[in-house]
Design a protein around this motif. Sequence first.
Motif, PDB file in Angstrom:
ATOM      1  N   SER A   1      -1.392  51.515 -20.369  1.00 33.54           N
ATOM      2  CA  SER A   1      -1.331  50.409 -19.409  1.00 33.54           C
ATOM      3  C   SER A   1      -1.920  50.753 -18.051  1.00 33.54           C
ATOM      4  CB  SER A   1       0.132  49.992 -19.210  1.00 33.54           C
ATOM      5  OG  SER A   1       0.844  51.006 -18.511  1.00 33.54           O
TER       6      SER A   1
ATOM      7  N   PHE B   1       1.955  50.927 -24.632  1.00 36.39           N
ATOM      8  CA  PHE B   1       2.460  49.895 -25.539  1.00 36.39           C
ATOM      9  C   PHE B   1       1.917  50.189 -26.930  1.00 36.39           C
ATOM     10  CE2 PHE B   1       2.225  47.912 -21.334  1.00 36.39           C
ATOM     11  CZ  PHE B   1       3.534  47.472 -21.180  1.00 36.39           C
TER      12      PHE B   1
ATOM     13  N   ALA C   1       7.450  49.139 -25.690  1.00 34.61           N
ATOM     14  CA  ALA C   1       7.009  49.682 -24.403  1.00 34.61           C
ATOM     15  C   ALA C   1       7.613  51.074 -24.302  1.00 34.61           C
ATOM     16  CB  ALA C   1       7.483  48.801 -23.250  1.00 34.61           C
TER      17      ALA C   1
ATOM     18  N   THR D   1       6.931  43.556 -17.400  1.00 30.60           N
ATOM     19  CA  THR D   1       7.112  42.447 -18.345  1.00 30.60           C
ATOM     20  C   THR D   1       5.929  42.436 -19.318  1.00 30.60           C
ATOM     21  OG1 THR D   1       8.324  41.175 -16.699  1.00 30.60           O
ATOM     22  CG2 THR D   1       7.363  39.951 -18.529  1.00 30.60           C
ATOM     23  N   PHE D   2       6.208  42.288 -20.629  1.00 33.57           N
ATOM     24  CA  PHE D   2       5.139  42.418 -21.625  1.00 33.57           C
ATOM     25  C   PHE D   2       5.438  41.533 -22.837  1.00 33.57           C
ATOM     26  CE2 PHE D   2       8.415  45.238 -23.053  1.00 33.57           C
ATOM     27  CZ  PHE D   2       8.308  45.319 -24.423  1.00 33.57           C
TER      28      PHE D   2
ATOM     29  N   TRP E   1       0.603  42.558 -20.520  1.00 35.96           N
ATOM     30  CA  TRP E   1       1.647  43.053 -19.628  1.00 35.96           C
ATOM     31  C   TRP E   1       1.251  42.718 -18.197  1.00 35.96           C
ATOM     32  CZ3 TRP E   1      -2.017  45.884 -22.013  1.00 35.96           C
ATOM     33  CH2 TRP E   1      -2.855  46.689 -21.230  1.00 35.96           C
TER      34      TRP E   1
END
Length: 251
Positions: free
Chosen positions: A116, A127, A146, A189-190, A226
């Motif tokens: 990421s 991820f 994650a 947040t994903f 994400w």
Amino acid sequence: MNELERLRHAMRATERPDAVLDLDIVIRKGRRLRTRRRVGAAAAATLAVGLASAVVLVAVDASGPGTGVPSAERPPPVAVAPPSVGVSPTTPEPTPPPTAARDVPAPKTLGQVIDSGVRYGVDQRVFYVVQVSVPGVPKVTIGLAAGRRAPDGFLTTDILVNDVEGADRSAGFHQIGYDESSSTTPVPTFGYFVGPAHRVIGTVDGRQVDARLARWSFDKEVVIFWFDPTELKPGQRLDGIVAQDARGRRL
């Protein structure tokens, strides 16, 4: 005749009328007697100390190996603290980080692990897709995790999200992962979207935030997204989310 008797004889001589008391002789004999008594007392004390030391040594040797005394009958050893005089304080060794997580087998990933770009020290926020099994829901076989990847490649899973009904490859958005904790390694947040998405936009407090995207190596229709934690605070709920195709049309 010993010294004490000689002293007494000299002092009795003064009781005769014709006797002359020789004070020098009396004083000299008395001093010699006191000196001998002191020497004798010191010798006796030294002997007593020597005997006590001998007793201690015998007691220690008797409890050692090779004496034939069963170990269960021996008194427990006594630890004697050394004197603290002249001992300078030392800095304690740093406590190593916990390694319990290493006892958990790393998850078997399906496809490539996605970096990421977020870092926690030397660890990477990543991820990856893993296989899951939901009782009674045969069309849900994958979940999105994650995790953190250490420099040696070891993976630690922080959050895993998956559908609990329907099918995991149906078009549209699927479960979104929110960080509910306040750890030192917050999770952005994903989630993932199935379809030809080229842009994912989240709405929070009336503003729009673009997500970063990466396609799953096993299935290019699965788009993993994400949000940058500096733009959307981890754990903050979205008011809405949309996906757009290459022409900007809403999917």
